[in-house]
Design a protein around this motif. Structure first.
Motif: not given
Length: 136
Positions: A38-39, A42, A45-46, A111-112
């Protein structure tokens, strides 16, 4: 741009529920369990301005996160500890759970989701660099 125009129409995505897809055919995958996955999602994503490519998460068990990459892109690269490569390289096989784009798919979720443009996958070198940064 509305949500429907950004949805991908890929034959390997089921119409409802979820199905297992053999890795290495339509895509390779990298699996990372738990909070590390999950990290990493994320972080990607950034790094990508909110469009990392298709990422599937599990809500139960090991809480796996699956990053879907172009077929043939995971076998001949080293990956950090905690990464499981799913591909069709010699002596390897694996299956990846793929949820539908809408409707009930528990314990899986996008998630995406895959993008409707020509980029349907997570970029392998970007994912590997991010995984090395976070997991090594």
């Amino acid at each position: 741009m509305n949500t429907q125009s950004r949805e991908a129409n890929l034959a390997w995505i089921p119409e409802s529920g979820f199905q297992l897809r053999k890795a290495g055919v339509q895509f390779d995958a990298v699996r990372i369990d738990g909070d590390d996955g999950r990290r990493l999602a994320d972080f990607l994503h950034r790094m990508t301005g909110g469009d990392p490519g298709p990422i599937v998460t599990e809500a139960n068990g090991a809480r796996a996160v699956y990053f879907l990459l172009p077929p043939g892109t995971t076998a001949h690269r080293s990956w950090p500890r905690g990464v499981t490569r799913l591909n069709s390289a010699s002596g390897c096989f694996g299956y990846v759970p793929v949820p539908a784009l809408r409707g009930p798919t528990w314990p899986l979720a996008w998630w995406s989701p895959p993008a409707a443009d020509d980029r349907h996958f997570v970029h392998p070198l970007l994912l590997r660099a991010a995984a090395i940064e976070l997991l090594d």
